[in-house]
Design a protein around this motif. Sequence first.
Motif, mmCIF file in Angstrom:
data_model
loop_
_atom_site.group_PDB
_atom_site.id
_atom_site.type_symbol
_atom_site.label_atom_id
_atom_site.label_comp_id
_atom_site.label_asym_id
_atom_site.label_seq_id
_atom_site.Cartn_x
_atom_site.Cartn_y
_atom_site.Cartn_z
ATOM 1 N N THR A 105 0.781 -1.220 -0.050
ATOM 2 C CA THR A 105 0.059 -0.088 0.070
ATOM 3 C C THR A 105 0.925 1.087 0.049
ATOM 4 O OG1 THR A 105 -0.167 -0.218 2.331
ATOM 5 C CG2 THR A 105 -1.815 -1.006 1.364
ATOM 6 N N GLN A 106 2.121 1.206 0.055
ATOM 7 C CA GLN A 106 2.770 2.156 0.151
ATOM 8 C C GLN A 106 4.239 1.911 -0.624
ATOM 9 O OE1 GLN A 106 4.299 3.450 3.954
ATOM 10 N NE2 GLN A 106 4.058 1.160 4.796
ATOM 11 N N LEU A 107 5.096 2.975 -1.074
ATOM 12 C CA LEU A 107 6.229 2.734 -1.989
ATOM 13 C C LEU A 107 7.593 2.724 -1.068
ATOM 14 C CD1 LEU A 107 5.654 5.199 -4.825
ATOM 15 C CD2 LEU A 107 4.999 2.538 -4.682
ATOM 16 N N THR A 108 7.290 3.367 0.261
ATOM 17 C CA THR A 108 8.582 3.255 1.013
ATOM 18 C C THR A 108 7.989 3.430 2.447
ATOM 19 O OG1 THR A 108 10.714 4.378 1.451
ATOM 20 C CG2 THR A 108 8.874 5.847 0.977
ATOM 21 N N ASP A 109 9.077 3.311 3.339
ATOM 22 C CA ASP A 109 8.865 3.435 4.744
ATOM 23 C C ASP A 109 10.201 3.632 5.606
ATOM 24 O OD1 ASP A 109 7.381 3.671 7.156
ATOM 25 O OD2 ASP A 109 6.718 1.510 7.082
ATOM 26 N N TYR A 110 9.873 4.547 6.615
ATOM 27 C CA TYR A 110 11.273 4.841 7.477
ATOM 28 C C TYR A 110 10.740 4.470 8.952
ATOM 29 C CZ TYR A 110 15.226 7.269 9.401
ATOM 30 O OH TYR A 110 16.118 7.446 9.852
ATOM 31 N N LEU A 111 11.702 3.464 9.525
ATOM 32 C CA LEU A 111 11.407 3.088 10.873
ATOM 33 C C LEU A 111 12.339 3.743 11.672
ATOM 34 C CD1 LEU A 111 10.918 -0.824 10.033
ATOM 35 C CD2 LEU A 111 9.246 1.010 9.820
ATOM 36 N N GLN A 112 11.924 3.907 13.191
ATOM 37 C CA GLN A 112 12.889 4.239 14.175
ATOM 38 C C GLN A 112 12.728 3.080 15.271
ATOM 39 O OE1 GLN A 112 14.876 6.527 14.692
ATOM 40 N NE2 GLN A 112 14.592 8.492 13.338
ATOM 41 N N LEU A 113 13.871 2.216 15.367
ATOM 42 C CA LEU A 113 13.749 1.015 16.181
ATOM 43 C C LEU A 113 14.593 1.386 17.487
ATOM 44 C CD1 LEU A 113 14.195 -1.610 13.366
ATOM 45 C CD2 LEU A 113 12.086 -0.724 14.326
ATOM 46 N N GLN A 114 14.111 1.013 18.703
ATOM 47 C CA GLN A 114 14.892 1.237 19.803
ATOM 48 C C GLN A 114 15.238 -0.041 20.387
ATOM 49 O OE1 GLN A 114 12.651 3.979 22.520
ATOM 50 N NE2 GLN A 114 13.779 5.816 21.674
ATOM 51 N N LEU A 115 16.350 -0.103 20.918
ATOM 52 C CA LEU A 115 16.977 -1.227 21.770
ATOM 53 C C LEU A 115 16.688 -1.072 23.189
ATOM 54 C CD1 LEU A 115 20.093 -2.372 19.971
ATOM 55 C CD2 LEU A 115 17.840 -3.322 19.597
ATOM 56 N N VAL A 116 16.010 -1.982 23.779
ATOM 57 C CA VAL A 116 15.709 -1.607 25.236
ATOM 58 C C VAL A 116 16.245 -2.672 26.066
ATOM 59 C CG1 VAL A 116 13.780 -1.671 27.133
ATOM 60 C CG2 VAL A 116 13.293 -0.581 24.691
ATOM 61 N N SER A 117 16.980 -2.288 27.135
ATOM 62 C CA SER A 117 17.711 -3.587 27.922
ATOM 63 C C SER A 117 16.861 -4.572 28.586
ATOM 64 C CB SER A 117 18.559 -2.927 28.941
ATOM 65 O OG SER A 117 19.171 -3.844 29.657
ATOM 66 N N ASP A 118 17.452 -5.821 28.477
ATOM 67 C CA ASP A 118 16.341 -6.798 28.918
ATOM 68 C C ASP A 118 16.487 -7.076 30.243
ATOM 69 O OD1 ASP A 118 14.730 -9.077 29.354
ATOM 70 O OD2 ASP A 118 15.528 -10.072 27.438
ATOM 71 N N THR A 119 15.763 -6.886 31.256
ATOM 72 C CA THR A 119 16.150 -6.536 32.697
ATOM 73 C C THR A 119 15.818 -8.060 33.091
ATOM 74 O OG1 THR A 119 13.798 -6.144 33.030
ATOM 75 C CG2 THR A 119 15.169 -4.413 33.258
ATOM 76 N N ARG A 120 15.356 -9.063 32.264
ATOM 77 C CA ARG A 120 15.261 -10.660 32.920
ATOM 78 C C ARG A 120 16.451 -11.164 32.834
ATOM 79 N NH1 ARG A 120 11.026 -12.253 28.475
ATOM 80 N NH2 ARG A 120 12.687 -11.202 27.380
ATOM 81 N N VAL A 121 17.431 -10.533 32.057
ATOM 82 C CA VAL A 121 18.914 -10.944 31.843
ATOM 83 C C VAL A 121 19.944 -10.566 32.954
ATOM 84 C CG1 VAL A 121 20.741 -11.809 30.358
ATOM 85 C CG2 VAL A 121 18.400 -11.265 29.435
ATOM 86 N N SER A 122 20.400 -11.227 33.864
ATOM 87 C CA SER A 122 21.203 -10.780 35.161
ATOM 88 C C SER A 122 22.540 -10.329 34.220
ATOM 89 C CB SER A 122 21.645 -11.941 35.575
ATOM 90 O OG SER A 122 22.349 -12.909 35.140
ATOM 91 N N ASP A 123 23.101 -9.304 35.059
ATOM 92 C CA ASP A 123 24.492 -8.867 34.293
ATOM 93 C C ASP A 123 25.723 -9.691 34.319
ATOM 94 O OD1 ASP A 123 23.127 -6.409 34.547
ATOM 95 O OD2 ASP A 123 24.004 -5.773 36.298
ATOM 96 N N SER A 124 25.477 -10.969 35.204
ATOM 97 C CA SER A 124 26.509 -11.958 35.113
ATOM 98 C C SER A 124 26.314 -12.911 34.189
ATOM 99 C CB SER A 124 26.719 -12.604 36.499
ATOM 100 O OG SER A 124 25.529 -13.336 36.765
ATOM 101 N N SER A 125 25.153 -12.863 33.437
ATOM 102 C CA SER A 125 24.942 -14.042 32.516
ATOM 103 C C SER A 125 25.645 -13.647 31.073
ATOM 104 C CB SER A 125 23.410 -14.176 32.185
ATOM 105 O OG SER A 125 23.170 -14.815 31.080
ATOM 106 N N PRO A 126 26.072 -14.759 30.682
ATOM 107 C CA PRO A 126 27.003 -14.662 29.294
ATOM 108 C C PRO A 126 26.119 -14.050 28.222
ATOM 109 C CG PRO A 126 27.186 -16.620 30.174
ATOM 110 C CD PRO A 126 26.187 -16.148 31.171
ATOM 111 N N THR A 127 24.789 -14.223 28.305
ATOM 112 C CA THR A 127 23.966 -13.522 27.289
ATOM 113 C C THR A 127 23.618 -12.203 27.349
ATOM 114 O OG1 THR A 127 21.956 -14.255 28.457
ATOM 115 C CG2 THR A 127 22.606 -15.884 26.802
ATOM 116 N N LYS A 128 24.220 -11.536 28.427
ATOM 117 C CA LYS A 128 24.189 -10.221 28.647
ATOM 118 C C LYS A 128 25.012 -9.378 27.714
ATOM 119 C CE LYS A 128 22.891 -6.457 30.868
ATOM 120 N NZ LYS A 128 21.391 -5.666 30.629
ATOM 121 N N ARG A 129 26.137 -10.297 27.303
ATOM 122 C CA ARG A 129 26.978 -9.475 26.550
ATOM 123 C C ARG A 129 26.298 -9.055 25.137
ATOM 124 N NH1 ARG A 129 30.223 -14.518 27.072
ATOM 125 N NH2 ARG A 129 31.401 -14.049 29.226
ATOM 126 N N THR A 130 26.590 -8.296 24.481
ATOM 127 C CA THR A 130 26.007 -7.548 23.365
ATOM 128 C C THR A 130 26.625 -7.822 22.033
ATOM 129 O OG1 THR A 130 27.290 -5.543 23.522
ATOM 130 C CG2 THR A 130 24.949 -5.651 24.499
#
Length: 331
Positions: A105-130
């Motif tokens: 229905t449109q030819l183009t779109d512009y998105l603004q995406l934000q990364l929000v910290s996942d508080t469910r992951v502990s700071d010591s967890s390896p998956t906390k690394r980005t």
Amino acid sequence: MSRRLFHFVAIVPFLFLCSNTQAQRTPHPASIPLQINGQVRYAQGGRPAELVLVRLESFGGGIAGEFTTDRNGRFTFTGLASDLYIVSVRVAGFKEVQQQVDLRTQLTDYLQLQLVSDTRVSDSSPTKRTGVVDANVPSKALAEFERGRDAILQAKNPDEGIMHLENAVKIYPKYLAALLLLGTAYMDQQHWDKAETTLRQVLALEPKTTAAHFALGELYLGRKKYSESENELLAGIKLDPNSVRGHLTLGRLYYEMGDITKAGPQVGTALQLDLKLAQGHLLAGNIWLRARQPDNALVEFEEYLRLEPNGEFSEQAREAVQRLKQALAKH
């Protein structure tokens, strides 16, 4: 479904090239460009998210494209078909972001995406690394990284780029983005031992860095270390089952090993994910030749030439097309 895809699937099902999604799309006129642009930022502080992988998927299934954000967090997808898409960003330690875009229905779109910290992951967890994104990088290391990246990707000066990247890593030894780019730069310069050591450093810091697994898989493939290559490629695909790069490289590996029954499904999966993958069609043509199916090989070589008429292997492909046409004309 196109004649080419039907022919490919019907004769040898193991190549899995069926793609109903592509056939169901109704594109806008070719003169009208369709595109999706956008920017990814961190919600906290608003800093642009650099070197983040943005994935574009068709709503009906299948990867339509992947783009790594630039220093300003920007991304762009162009040459798209009229379809419904999902744009997604996944970074370890942050909540997954998804947004739907309707290009019917449109030819183009512009998105603004934000990364929000996942508080469910502990700071010591390896998956906390980005992964390749690290907010703790010192400014001097970041400056060296940017100089190195620009020297390699823009100025095409690998020696200068490697020097700056090495400086970045000296300042901040845990700089994953710098290590990853440095490892691939070493590969391009055929410094195999340095490349392997550097990429191993990446995986020691973040075992789920798929790009490092795939780079090592390619490195070992080039050095004929087939078992090591297979292990790395399978590890990468386990983390990212929809990686075109992973499936295509694994197909190359099995083809070089002479096992076309394993090569076929991998190349087929890569082409199902990206039908415009020229290298995939070239490899598929070679697999068909080895399977003694010259008519199918001809179709794939012609598709490669359509996608890359001036590609690296275009002359060889043209010669193959000519020989195949002559041979088929005799039957």
